[in-house]
Design an enzyme around this catalytic site. Structure first.
Site, PDB file in Angstrom:
ATOM      1  N   GLN A  82      40.988  31.476  35.620  1.00  0.00           N
ATOM      2  CA  GLN A  82      41.981  31.382  36.685  1.00  0.00           C
ATOM      3  C   GLN A  82      41.402  31.825  38.026  1.00  0.00           C
ATOM      4  OE1 GLN A  82      45.138  30.199  36.856  1.00  0.00           O
ATOM      5  NE2 GLN A  82      45.100  29.531  34.732  1.00  0.00           N
ATOM      6  N   HIS A  87      49.886  36.715  34.594  1.00  0.00           N
ATOM      7  CA  HIS A  87      50.527  36.882  33.285  1.00  0.00           C
ATOM      8  C   HIS A  87      51.165  38.269  33.285  1.00  0.00           C
ATOM      9  CE1 HIS A  87      51.420  36.735  29.101  1.00  0.00           C
ATOM     10  NE2 HIS A  87      50.367  37.391  28.652  1.00  0.00           N
TER      11      HIS A  87
END
Length: 331
Positions: free
Chosen positions: A28, A110
């Site tokens: 990411q 997350h």
């Protein structure tokens, strides 16, 4: 229905003059950093300064200013924690927390460490999440094409009163505003993400295809044929799901396959299966899984490594490794 934000809903000037520190230039991290930079945002990268660290080398080759996580935290107005879940607490406590000041933002992709309270940030900073619903390479590829991967947005702490504005600006800068940014919570994102991984996407699908392979080979069918039927061709079906959902998959396959799916599928995934899935969700919701996983990692991960080795040695993997040598298009 969920609230969805788009480019028009974001104030792109919110990040003007600000520095975003990407902590971790992995899957990411590389996508966020490059998309932000291409959107005009000032970005620095925090990584382990080691020539043998592939993430460090990749960040340098991409032209970023790379420094330690602590130095990046000191520089950043928005500090983005994109290292693996298992080391986030350590990185936060040792490298980020001493340098975060009132008005800063701490961002996640997350919710695991916030939701399960492994990280408890100071109340004077904003804490929010932008979670792209796709792997980093797809986030980058779609952005370059002028499109964007949809994202989730959640606010955990709004000390400044402008956390959502910052989050939407960030989400749009990485391309999410082009695809849609869906409002959620840290709780909802974390629990649904873990549930999907364990029961359907990773655990469930892997267990199903291994069972199918074992049953076919036990019945005397060639392992190569079994591999193609239960694993290789699964991609064809998943691509149909991805494109148009269950109905498009059923429209695209033969009537024989469609009828067989309707009549046999519910006999395979039974109420007993759903009970096991509900138990998995219960363990996620009450924190049992998070505690188990963090303790497993902290103890050296012996059980994790054994499970990984057992998976790698399954006959479907051995057969597949040979068959994939024939498939030059996927090398």
């Amino acid at each position: 229905m969920a609230k969805i934000y788009y480019e028009k809903d974001a104030d792109h000037g919110v990040l003007s003059g600000k520095t975003v520190s990407i902590i971790g230039f992995g899957s990411q991290g590389h996508a966020h950093a490059q998309n932000l930079r291409d959107s005009g945002v000032n970005v620095v990268v925090g990584e382990l300064l080691d020539e043998n660290n592939p993430n460090y080398k990749a960040a340098k080759e991409a032209g970023f200013e790379v420094m330690t996580a602590a130095e990046a935290a000191q520089r950043g107005d928005v500090v983005v924690l994109l290292v693996p879940d298992t080391i986030q607490k350590t990185v936060y406590e040792n490298d980020l927390k001493p340098h975060l000041v009132a008005g800063n933002s701490l961002m996640f992709a997350h919710g695991f460490n916030i939701h399960f309270q492994f990280i408890e940030p100071s109340p004077d900073i904003d804490v929010w999440m932008i979670a792209p619903k796709g792997p980093g390479h797809l986030v980058r590829e779609e952005f370059v094409k002028g499109a964007g991967v949809p994202c989730l947005v959640a606010i955990h702490q709004d000390a400044s009163g402008k956390a959502l504005d910052k989050a939407l600006a960030y989400g749009s800068a990485v391309g999410g505003g082009r695809g849609g940014i869906i409002e959620t919570t840290f709780k909802e994102e974390t629990e649904t993400d873990l549930f999907g991984e364990q029961t359907v996407l990773c655990g469930g699908s892997a267990a199903l295809l291994k069972a199918g392979f074992e049953i076919l080979t036990e019945a005397g069918y060639q392992p190569e044929i079994a591999y193609f039927e239960v694993l290789h061709e699964l991609k064809l079906i998943v691509d149909l799901y991805y494109r148009g959902g269950l109905s498009f998959m059923n429209y695209s396959v033969s009537d024989t396959a469609e009828y067989g799916g309707y009549t046999v599928g519910p006999r395979v995934i039974t109420e007993e299966s759903k009970a096991a899935m509900r138990e998995a969700l219960r363990r996620i919701q009450n924190g049992e899984f998070a505690k188990e996983w963090m303790e497993e990692y902290a103890s050296g991960g012996a059980n994790f490594k054994a499970l990984r080795e057992a998976e790698a040695s399954h006959p479907v993997e051995q057969v597949g490794a040979e068959l994939r040598k024939m498939m030059t298009w996927i090398k």
